[in-house]
Write a protein that holds these residues in place. Sequence first.
Motif: not given
Length: 216
Positions: A187, A189, A197, A199
């Motif tokens: 992942t 971010v 944020y 993602k």
Amino acid sequence: MNPLDTLRHQGLRKRLVEGLKIKGIKDEKVLNAISRVPRHLFMDSGFIQFAYKDQAFPIGAGQTISQPYTVAFQTCLLQLKPHDKVLEVGTGSGYQAAVLLEMGVNVFTIERQRELYLKVQQLLPQLGYFPKFFYGDGYKGLPTYGPFDKIIVTAGAPFIPEDLLQQLVIGGRLVIPLGPTDQQIMTVVTRVSEIEYKKETHGTFVFVPLLKGTEQ
């Protein structure tokens, strides 16, 4: 040149890099960094013959030296720029930190296993690599030294630690394998603003778990 890094080792590294290209790693800077780091010197002598296979191997304290493809993949996702301030959560063998340093960034690396922390503190400078070493809980990051342009987590986390998000600059990137112990999703971010944020996910991987606290 390090006398323990022979022409044979360099040839094996070249072959490893060719294999990474075939697997889809395209960033030449990352490939060049991997071609310069003597991975065999980060492994127990019993595993040296496996040093340039694209596999993870045990390094003690229940940890592993990551598969070169995984190191390359995570490094590519960071989108490093020269002199970026980078926090690495999980020093481990020190191999990922060495690759980051070869990319021309400033590395702050934190390790919770005292045995590994002490070992790598000696090893990396011997090989000409000088990150800033810290012994502590990776979930907490290094608030006193932040914020960071980039953060890389080298163990599987069940969730994204809030402390790490807060230590990102606006525009900064956190690369973290997220999920249960048997499999994680890589992942990324990106911190868009003080409170926002973004993602994105990049396939599944298997890491040792990111544990809380410190261990003597």
